[in-house]
Design an enzyme around this catalytic site. Structure first.
Site, PDB file in Angstrom:
ATOM      1  N   TYR A 363       0.821  -1.216   0.000  1.00 28.91           N
ATOM      2  CA  TYR A 363       0.000   0.000   0.000  1.00 28.91           C
ATOM      3  C   TYR A 363       0.854   1.265   0.000  1.00 28.91           C
ATOM      4  CZ  TYR A 363      -0.022  -0.282   5.264  1.00 28.91           C
ATOM      5  OH  TYR A 363       0.277  -0.362   6.600  1.00 28.91           O
ATOM      6  N   GLU A 364       0.171   2.405  -0.250  1.00 30.26           N
ATOM      7  CA  GLU A 364       0.839   3.685  -0.511  1.00 30.26           C
ATOM      8  C   GLU A 364       1.823   3.539  -1.688  1.00 30.26           C
ATOM      9  OE1 GLU A 364       0.228   6.577   0.463  1.00 30.26           O
ATOM     10  OE2 GLU A 364      -0.816   6.464   2.370  1.00 30.26           O
ATOM     11  N   GLY A 365       1.411   2.770  -2.665  1.00 27.48           N
ATOM     12  CA  GLY A 365       2.231   2.503  -3.843  1.00 27.48           C
ATOM     13  C   GLY A 365       3.053   1.254  -3.654  1.00 27.48           C
ATOM     14  N   HIS A 370       7.326   2.280  -6.756  1.00 22.08           N
ATOM     15  CA  HIS A 370       8.306   3.203  -6.184  1.00 22.08           C
ATOM     16  C   HIS A 370       9.643   3.122  -6.913  1.00 22.08           C
ATOM     17  CE1 HIS A 370       6.008   5.011  -3.027  1.00 22.08           C
ATOM     18  NE2 HIS A 370       5.530   3.824  -2.688  1.00 22.08           N
TER      19      HIS A 370
END
Length: 380
Positions: A363-365, A370
């Protein structure tokens, strides 16, 4: 760069450590067994001033800096990664976007309540057909006089069902791609908003993850966040802080697992009297894990410092989140392996750390995304 706490940061760290040990730790077994959102614990966090750490005092926050907030996430996640992510989402992407991009009226109406912990925030971006590629969301927002009408579905929304305020993103002009996305502030009791299925996760028990369904949801224009078409920029700007927060959460998980190993295999504590050569492999492994955790700590706090100073931090936020989450998975996996069958038992905290760590890579990418972010920043 050496990570050195100011006196205020050191005092906050001690206060959060004490709170985590006395208030959060006793709630962890209950959260693990019931998977229920810890509402009473969040109210205690609000009373302790933890729900608005980086928000100015004039808006009912603690008025501390961003590094102090990351310290709090880090320390809480050592005890409960679930509580850590509840606070991280509430602050980084639930409260901050309204504080940073909202009108005076929006800040007055929402940020004061969120920072005081009287309401809980969430961030609704991900959809069934738009996970890593957030520019491909399909939830629509059609202007109708003084309102917008929203239709669509959001997926995997942290704090959903418990949150009072959702920073939400929808398409107002499909012909413009990412520049046709607009941000909105949605209240949980808005007619047309339904909280859908609650996901059953392998880890982070107690943290709600649900779908949101918008069916002819009527939102006043006054609850649009920023200008029409500026939503994707708001999302990207908010996610830098959110990714540093998840990096701090992953760091806390890794640190907690390493502390278990250090206690378990310290011959001065266990009374083991083996020759050093028989312990050498184990100690070498601990040394490697310690180096990884220390590197993750420096990366997370460096990114937090850049964010605090208003300096470009997109690349550093991605590096910190990616490396810290990879470290959390590596350290917790090693902890289970080194403890053997004992490490697989529910009674062992490393079993929980192992389950909680994996999602930090996603999560959060995802960490694959990234790596693309980092390389694109390097090639600019």
């Amino acid at each position: 760069m050496e990570v050195r706490y100011t006196q205020e940061q050191a005092e906050l760290r001690r206060a959060v450590q004490q709170f985590a040990e006395t208030e959060i730790a006793p709630a962890v077994p209950i959260m693990e067994q019931s998977d229920k959102f810890p509402g009473s614990l969040i109210r205690k966090m609000a009373a302790a001033g933890l729900m608005g750490i980086p928000i100015p005092k004039q808006w009912s926050g603690a008025g501390a800096d961003f590094v102090s907030y990351i310290i709090a996430i880090n320390e809480i996640a050592k005890v409960s990664a679930a509580v850590g992510v509840i606070l991280s989402v509430h602050t980084s992407v639930g409260t901050f976007p309204i504080y940073q991009y909202g009108t005076q009226e929006q800040v007055e109406k929402y940020v004061r309540s969120l920072a005081a912990g009287n309401s809980l925030g969430a961030f609704a971006l991900t959809e069934p057909h738009a996970g890593s590629d957030a520019s491909s969301i399909r939830t629509s927002a059609v202007r109708d006089g003084d309102h917008y009408i929203l239709n669509g579905t959001k997926l995997f929304i942290t704090n959903a069902g418990a949150a009072d305020v959702y920073v939400t993103f929808a398409v107002t002009d499909s012909s413009k791609g990412a520049r046709g996305i607009t941000a909105f502030i949605i209240e949980s009791d808005a007619p047309g908003l339904t909280v859908g299925k609650k996901e059953k996760k392998m880890g982070l028990h107690g943290s709600n993850t649900c779908e949101l369904i918008f069916d002819q949801l009527k939102v006043p224009v006054s609850q649009r966040l920023g200008e029409e078409g500026n939503g994707f920029a708001i999302a990207k700007g908010s996610l830098d802080g959110g990714r540093i927060g998840i990096g701090a959460q992953a760091l806390g998980i890794a640190q907690a697992a390493l502390e278990v190993l250090n206690r378990r295999f310290n011959p001065y504590v266990t009374g083991e009297a083996k020759p050093f050569d028989k312990l050498q492999n184990r100690h070498a492994r601990l040394a490697d894990l310690t180096a990884q955790v220390e590197a993750a700590r420096l990366l997370v706090y460096h990114a937090a410092y850049l964010r605090q100073e208003g300096l470009p931090c997109t690349k550093n936020a991605s590096i910190a989140k990616m490396f810290a989450s990879d470290t959390a998975v590596a350290v917790t996996s090693a902890a289970v392996q080194m403890l053997g069958a004992e490490g697989c038992m529910k009674e062992q905290s490393v079993e929980r750390f192992f389950r909680d760590a994996k999602v930090t890579q996603i999560y959060e990418g995802t960490n694959e995304i990234h790596r693309i972010v980092i390389s694109s920043q390097l090639l600019k």
